[in-house]
Design a protein around this motif. Structure first.
Motif, PDB file in Angstrom:
ATOM      1  N   LEU A   1      -0.157  10.593  63.440  1.00 13.40           N
ATOM      2  CA  LEU A   1       0.075  10.956  62.046  1.00 13.40           C
ATOM      3  C   LEU A   1      -0.111   9.759  61.117  1.00 13.40           C
ATOM      4  O   LEU A   1      -0.602   9.904  59.994  1.00 13.40           O
ATOM      5  CB  LEU A   1       1.470  11.574  61.872  1.00 13.40           C
ATOM      6  N   THR A   2       0.259   8.567  61.588  1.00 13.53           N
ATOM      7  CA  THR A   2       0.051   7.349  60.785  1.00 13.53           C
ATOM      8  C   THR A   2      -1.431   7.119  60.536  1.00 13.53           C
ATOM      9  O   THR A   2      -1.844   6.789  59.419  1.00 13.53           O
ATOM     10  CB  THR A   2       0.677   6.117  61.492  1.00 13.53           C
ATOM     11  N   LEU A   3      -2.248   7.326  61.564  1.00 11.87           N
ATOM     12  CA  LEU A   3      -3.700   7.153  61.411  1.00 11.87           C
ATOM     13  C   LEU A   3      -4.280   8.184  60.443  1.00 11.87           C
ATOM     14  O   LEU A   3      -5.192   7.878  59.674  1.00 11.87           O
ATOM     15  CB  LEU A   3      -4.400   7.240  62.770  1.00 11.87           C
TER      16      LEU A   3
ATOM     17  N   ARG B   1      -6.087   7.682  56.799  1.00  9.50           N
ATOM     18  CA  ARG B   1      -7.421   8.282  56.749  1.00  9.50           C
ATOM     19  C   ARG B   1      -8.381   7.604  57.727  1.00  9.50           C
ATOM     20  O   ARG B   1      -9.577   7.495  57.479  1.00  9.50           O
ATOM     21  CB  ARG B   1      -7.966   8.264  55.308  1.00  9.50           C
ATOM     22  N   ASN B   2      -7.825   7.162  58.842  1.00 12.47           N
ATOM     23  CA  ASN B   2      -8.618   6.496  59.876  1.00 12.47           C
ATOM     24  C   ASN B   2      -9.024   7.535  60.921  1.00 12.47           C
ATOM     25  O   ASN B   2      -8.528   7.552  62.043  1.00 12.47           O
ATOM     26  CB  ASN B   2      -7.784   5.370  60.506  1.00 12.47           C
ATOM     27  N   TYR B   3      -9.932   8.430  60.536  1.00  7.12           N
ATOM     28  CA  TYR B   3     -10.269   9.575  61.386  1.00  7.12           C
ATOM     29  C   TYR B   3     -10.988   9.168  62.668  1.00  7.12           C
ATOM     30  O   TYR B   3     -10.856   9.830  63.689  1.00  7.12           O
ATOM     31  CB  TYR B   3     -11.096  10.601  60.602  1.00  7.12           C
TER      32      TYR B   3
ATOM     33  N   LYS C   1      -3.980  11.589  49.291  1.00  2.00           N
ATOM     34  CA  LYS C   1      -2.717  10.873  49.480  1.00  2.00           C
ATOM     35  C   LYS C   1      -1.854  11.726  50.403  1.00  2.00           C
ATOM     36  O   LYS C   1      -1.383  12.797  49.998  1.00  2.00           O
ATOM     37  CB  LYS C   1      -2.011  10.666  48.143  1.00  2.00           C
ATOM     38  N   PHE C   2      -1.684  11.273  51.627  1.00  2.39           N
ATOM     39  CA  PHE C   2      -0.845  12.005  52.586  1.00  2.39           C
ATOM     40  C   PHE C   2       0.598  11.545  52.446  1.00  2.39           C
ATOM     41  O   PHE C   2       0.870  10.357  52.285  1.00  2.39           O
ATOM     42  CB  PHE C   2      -1.319  11.742  54.017  1.00  2.39           C
ATOM     43  N   LYS C   3       1.526  12.482  52.540  1.00  2.00           N
ATOM     44  CA  LYS C   3       2.943  12.109  52.507  1.00  2.00           C
ATOM     45  C   LYS C   3       3.748  13.141  53.285  1.00  2.00           C
ATOM     46  O   LYS C   3       3.250  14.215  53.627  1.00  2.00           O
ATOM     47  CB  LYS C   3       3.444  11.984  51.069  1.00  2.00           C
ATOM     48  N   ASN C   4       5.000  12.791  53.544  1.00  2.00           N
ATOM     49  CA  ASN C   4       5.929  13.698  54.241  1.00  2.00           C
ATOM     50  C   ASN C   4       5.338  14.309  55.506  1.00  2.00           C
ATOM     51  O   ASN C   4       5.423  15.509  55.728  1.00  2.00           O
ATOM     52  CB  ASN C   4       6.392  14.830  53.311  1.00  2.00           C
TER      53      ASN C   4
ATOM     54  N   MET D   1      -0.203  16.767  51.251  1.00  2.00           N
ATOM     55  CA  MET D   1      -1.159  15.827  50.667  1.00  2.00           C
ATOM     56  C   MET D   1      -1.409  16.175  49.216  1.00  2.00           C
ATOM     57  O   MET D   1      -1.279  17.333  48.791  1.00  2.00           O
ATOM     58  CB  MET D   1      -2.460  15.790  51.462  1.00  2.00           C
ATOM     59  N   GLU D   2      -1.722  15.132  48.467  1.00  2.00           N
ATOM     60  CA  GLU D   2      -2.034  15.286  47.055  1.00  2.00           C
ATOM     61  C   GLU D   2      -3.484  14.879  46.838  1.00  2.00           C
ATOM     62  O   GLU D   2      -3.949  13.890  47.399  1.00  2.00           O
ATOM     63  CB  GLU D   2      -1.105  14.393  46.232  1.00  2.00           C
ATOM     64  N   LEU D   3      -4.179  15.657  46.027  1.00  2.00           N
ATOM     65  CA  LEU D   3      -5.581  15.381  45.725  1.00  2.00           C
ATOM     66  C   LEU D   3      -5.689  15.120  44.230  1.00  2.00           C
ATOM     67  O   LEU D   3      -5.715  16.062  43.428  1.00  2.00           O
ATOM     68  CB  LEU D   3      -6.464  16.585  46.085  1.00  2.00           C
ATOM     69  N   PRO D   4      -5.725  13.847  43.814  1.00  2.00           N
ATOM     70  CA  PRO D   4      -5.850  13.546  42.381  1.00  2.00           C
ATOM     71  C   PRO D   4      -7.261  13.875  41.890  1.00  2.00           C
ATOM     72  O   PRO D   4      -8.243  13.496  42.520  1.00  2.00           O
ATOM     73  CB  PRO D   4      -5.596  12.034  42.301  1.00  2.00           C
ATOM     74  N   LEU D   5      -7.350  14.602  40.776  1.00  2.00           N
ATOM     75  CA  LEU D   5      -8.643  14.947  40.189  1.00  2.00           C
ATOM     76  C   LEU D   5      -8.876  13.989  39.016  1.00  2.00           C
ATOM     77  O   LEU D   5      -8.524  14.273  37.869  1.00  2.00           O
ATOM     78  CB  LEU D   5      -8.639  16.409  39.728  1.00  2.00           C
ATOM     79  N   THR D   6      -9.426  12.833  39.332  1.00  2.00           N
ATOM     80  CA  THR D   6      -9.448  11.714  38.384  1.00  2.00           C
ATOM     81  C   THR D   6     -10.684  11.665  37.482  1.00  2.00           C
ATOM     82  O   THR D   6     -10.746  10.849  36.576  1.00  2.00           O
ATOM     83  CB  THR D   6      -9.351  10.390  39.162  1.00  2.00           C
ATOM     84  N   THR D   7     -11.675  12.508  37.727  1.00  2.00           N
ATOM     85  CA  THR D   7     -12.893  12.488  36.895  1.00  2.00           C
ATOM     86  C   THR D   7     -13.206  13.893  36.391  1.00  2.00           C
ATOM     87  O   THR D   7     -12.688  14.888  36.923  1.00  2.00           O
ATOM     88  CB  THR D   7     -14.112  11.984  37.715  1.00  2.00           C
ATOM     89  N   ASP D   8     -14.062  13.958  35.387  1.00  2.00           N
ATOM     90  CA  ASP D   8     -14.472  15.270  34.858  1.00  2.00           C
ATOM     91  C   ASP D   8     -15.184  16.098  35.928  1.00  2.00           C
ATOM     92  O   ASP D   8     -15.014  17.315  35.998  1.00  2.00           O
ATOM     93  CB  ASP D   8     -15.403  15.084  33.643  1.00  2.00           C
ATOM     94  N   ASP D   9     -15.977  15.414  36.766  1.00  2.00           N
ATOM     95  CA  ASP D   9     -16.682  16.117  37.852  1.00  2.00           C
ATOM     96  C   ASP D   9     -15.695  16.783  38.808  1.00  2.00           C
ATOM     97  O   ASP D   9     -15.883  17.937  39.200  1.00  2.00           O
ATOM     98  CB  ASP D   9     -17.571  15.134  38.641  1.00  2.00           C
ATOM     99  N   LEU D  10     -14.644  16.037  39.174  1.00  3.00           N
ATOM    100  CA  LEU D  10     -13.642  16.583  40.105  1.00  3.00           C
ATOM    101  C   LEU D  10     -12.880  17.740  39.468  1.00  3.00           C
ATOM    102  O   LEU D  10     -12.618  18.753  40.114  1.00  3.00           O
ATOM    103  CB  LEU D  10     -12.668  15.488  40.558  1.00  3.00           C
ATOM    104  N   ARG D  11     -12.536  17.569  38.206  1.00  2.00           N
ATOM    105  CA  ARG D  11     -11.832  18.661  37.508  1.00  2.00           C
ATOM    106  C   ARG D  11     -12.741  19.894  37.418  1.00  2.00           C
ATOM    107  O   ARG D  11     -12.286  21.026  37.474  1.00  2.00           O
ATOM    108  CB  ARG D  11     -11.369  18.194  36.130  1.00  2.00           C
TER     109      ARG D  11
END
Length: 197
Positions: free
Chosen positions: A38-40, A44-46, A81-84, A110-120
């Protein structure tokens, strides 16, 4: 005759009860391995996560498919962003030909930030794709704050095959159902499916 039936029932009950218990050594080894696994994922060390996977499954599904959802998201520019992520429960499954099996339930958030207009802009496509993978009730799109939150409970199957001498894992998920059925004994899969699906 009644005695024979009673002894038979007691034997079946004791086998069923013992099948649910992991011995302390196995439970501890699973905890240690799952913690690293789970730590990996959090990191994001797939590539390294694949070292914890049960090798025979790759005869039926490619390594690339294992973390395709996460990799596609990151290729789209979304920094996950993985958590919990924590283990909730572990259950022993039947032992077959000296291989031990366990079903491990864990939290995934997990949280997926939509930081650009393309992502939104792709959010209306992204949300249904995530809902089909994680369940509609587990995906929240916060349009005003520009992020998607995904929560859910997932399963791993732990396998201790004497050939590998340590606990290894399968992602026990509907999307890998065919590969799992070809890799895991039917009686083990049946018990796991009764809990997971």
């Amino acid at each position: 005759m009644k005695k024979v039936i009673l002894i038979g029932l007691l034997t079946v009950c004791s086998v069923a009860l013992s099948a649910q218990q992991l011995n302390p050594k196995d439970a501890s080894a699973i905890d240690s391995q799952v913690s690293q696994f789970l730590t990996l994922i959090k990191q994001r060390n797939y590539t390294q996560v694949l070292d914890f996977m049960y090798p025979p499954v790759f005869e039926h599904t490619s390594k690339k498919d294992m973390f395709q959802v996460f990799e596609l998201l990151e290729q789209s520019g979304i920094e996950l962003k993985f958590k919990n992520m924590e283990v909730l429960d572990k259950k022993a499954l039947p032992t077959v030909k000296e291989s031990k099996y366990a079903l491990i339930k864990y939290n995934l958030e997990m949280e997926l930030p939509l930081t650009t207009d393309d992502l939104r802009g792709i959010a209306p496509l992204l949300v249904p794709a995530l809902q089909s993978n994680f369940g509609k009730e587990n995906v929240v799109y916060n349009k005003s704050q520009n992020y998607i939150n995904v929560k859910g409970q997932k399963f791993l199957m732990g396998i201790h095959d004497p050939k590998y001498n340590k606990w290894l894992f399968l992602i026990y998920d509907d999307s890998f159902k065919s590969a799992i059925e070809k890799t895991i004994p039917a009686e083990v899969n049946k018990k796991a499916a009764a809990v997971a699906y």
